[in-house]
Design an enzyme around this catalytic site. Structure first.
Site, short mmCIF file in Angstrom:
data_model
loop_
_atom_site.label_atom_id
_atom_site.label_comp_id
_atom_site.label_asym_id
_atom_site.label_seq_id
_atom_site.Cartn_x
_atom_site.Cartn_y
_atom_site.Cartn_z
N TYR A 126 0.84 -1.19 0.00
CA TYR A 126 0.00 0.00 0.00
C TYR A 126 0.88 1.25 0.00
CZ TYR A 126 -4.10 -2.81 1.26
OH TYR A 126 -5.13 -3.72 1.28
N PRO A 130 -16.19 -2.26 1.19
CA PRO A 130 -17.57 -2.56 1.60
C PRO A 130 -18.57 -1.46 1.29
CG PRO A 130 -16.30 -1.89 3.50
CD PRO A 130 -15.32 -2.00 2.36
N ILE A 131 -18.08 -0.25 1.03
CA ILE A 131 -19.00 0.83 0.62
C ILE A 131 -18.75 1.16 -0.86
CG2 ILE A 131 -19.39 1.79 2.91
CD1 ILE A 131 -17.24 3.87 2.37
N ALA A 132 -18.19 0.16 -1.58
CA ALA A 132 -17.95 0.30 -3.02
C ALA A 132 -17.14 1.55 -3.33
CB ALA A 132 -19.26 0.28 -3.80
N GLY A 148 -16.90 4.29 -1.93
CA GLY A 148 -17.63 5.54 -1.76
C GLY A 148 -18.90 5.63 -2.57
N LEU A 184 -21.53 3.87 -2.52
CA LEU A 184 -22.75 3.60 -1.76
C LEU A 184 -23.00 4.60 -0.63
CD1 LEU A 184 -22.57 -0.30 -1.55
CD2 LEU A 184 -24.27 1.06 -2.77
N THR A 185 -22.15 5.59 -0.52
CA THR A 185 -22.33 6.58 0.55
C THR A 185 -23.40 7.62 0.21
OG1 THR A 185 -20.65 8.11 -0.33
CG2 THR A 185 -19.90 6.35 1.17
N LYS A 207 -22.75 10.24 -1.56
CA LYS A 207 -22.14 11.56 -1.81
C LYS A 207 -21.83 11.79 -3.28
CE LYS A 207 -17.29 10.31 -0.85
NZ LYS A 207 -16.12 10.64 0.00
#
Length: 347
Positions: free
Chosen positions: A59, A234-236, A238, A240-241, A243
């Protein structure tokens, strides 16, 4: 617990992929402000009761493979100023700082890191060598979890033997894999079992709009074999947020995946997520993370870039969607064409 390893982690962790990375996140640049934000994310996570952090040696690689993130993880926790000299970073991230925080606040920090199965790494010895490098950079004598980041092009049996060696030598408290298919997962489980080493986890891409683990047998195999599924993205990333909108898609490489057209088709699902969240006084992010937790045997590891995001993630814990809501969201998500996953899933 991570599988049958006996290693306890919080039901939600923090993924550190975006910390220091400039190849995919942070719009190709890194500065003191972003560093300060990431440091705040680390501390806010601990303050919110989230103590499980997932990193990897590759990373923050940038050009070539610079092993940056292991330094950064502990640096964020305890440094009060940024110094770019790696020797200074080494001075800041010794194990005594974790010990001090534990003694003062009773905080247990669980660290997971990963071995990069690079083509020029051969055999079990390469796993031990890479792990010792990560432990040195982290300033610890062992980590809670060490995972194979992806299947190797070759040498996978040797890599698994290396994981078992690390476990037997006490360098790791549990071992896992990442991006493993059902067949590879079962083979890895069987090989490690012969050494008396439990395969604790498989870290894969899993979200409400990327349910490949449900469809390719990985989730079912994890449940059957007692292997914890750790869900990255898990929130794709961003999407799925809520925003991002068709008029405001994400920038950088994510903009090529989550396009305006894709986001237009995603809006009905986002609206339903908002509606359900309203009944719990929860944000869309908290709803979709809770949806994963409701699947059972799943530990989501969203990436927090700042303290506000970390605190929001913590709000996904302590409550549960109803079975009807879980299935309603899954049904609506089926109408959304899934995005492409990490190619190594097919190795």
């Amino acid at each position: 617990m991570l599988g049958g390893s006996g290693v306890a982690v919080t039901k939600l962790g923090i993924g550190a992929w975006s910390w220091g990375d400039t190849t995919y996140w942070n719009d190709f640049e890194w500065d003191d402000r972003k560093l300060k934000d990431a440091k705040g994310a680390f501390e806010a996570s601990l303050d919110s009761g989230i103590t499980f952090f997932d990193t990897a040696e590759v990373y923050g690689a940038g050009v070539g493979i610079k092993i940056v993130l292991d330094y950064f993880l502990l640096y964020c926790s305890f440094s009060r100023s940024f110094q770019s000299n790696p020797d200074n970073l080494l001075m800041l991230m010794t194990f005594r700082f974790i010990k001090e925080r534990k003694e003062k606040e009773g905080v247990e920090v669980a660290i997971a890191t990963k071995f990069a199965a690079l083509p020029w790494r051969f055999g079990r010895g390469s796993v031990i060598s890479a792990l010792k490098g990560s432990l040195s950079r982290l300033g610890v004598s062992s980590v809670e979890s060490y995972q194979l980041h992806w299947p190797g092009i070759w040498g996978n049996e040797g890599y698994l033997d290396g994981l078992a060696d690390a476990y037997e030598q006490g360098l790791v408290k549990s071992v896992g894999v990442s991006n493993y298919s059902e067949k590879r997962l079962r083979d890895a489980h069987e090989r490690l079992k012969k050494r008396g080493v439990p395969l604790a986890s498989n870290q894969v891409n899993y979200s409400l709009i990327y349910r490949n683990p449900e469809e390719n047998g990985v989730k079912a195999a994890c449940d059957e074999l007692g292997i914890t599924l750790i869900a990255y993205s898990p929130i794709a990333q961003g999407a799925l947020t809520g925003k991002y909108t068709p008029a405001n898609p994400p920038t950088g490489p994510r903009g090529r995946i989550y396009t305006s057209d894709f986001l237009s088709k995603l809006q009905p699902l986002i609206n339903k997520i908002r509606e359900i969240g309203g009944s719990y006084d929860k944000t869309p992010t908290q709803v979709v993370l809770n949806w994963l937790i409701c699947q059972g045997n799943v530990v989501p590891i969203p990436g927090a870039k700042n303290a506000e995001q970390a605190r929001e993630f913590a709000g996904a814990l302590g409550w549960l969607l109803t079975e009807q809501e879980v299935e309603e969201l899954r049904s609506m998500a089926r109408e959304v064409k899934p995005v492409m996953g990490f190619p190594v899933e097919k190795l």
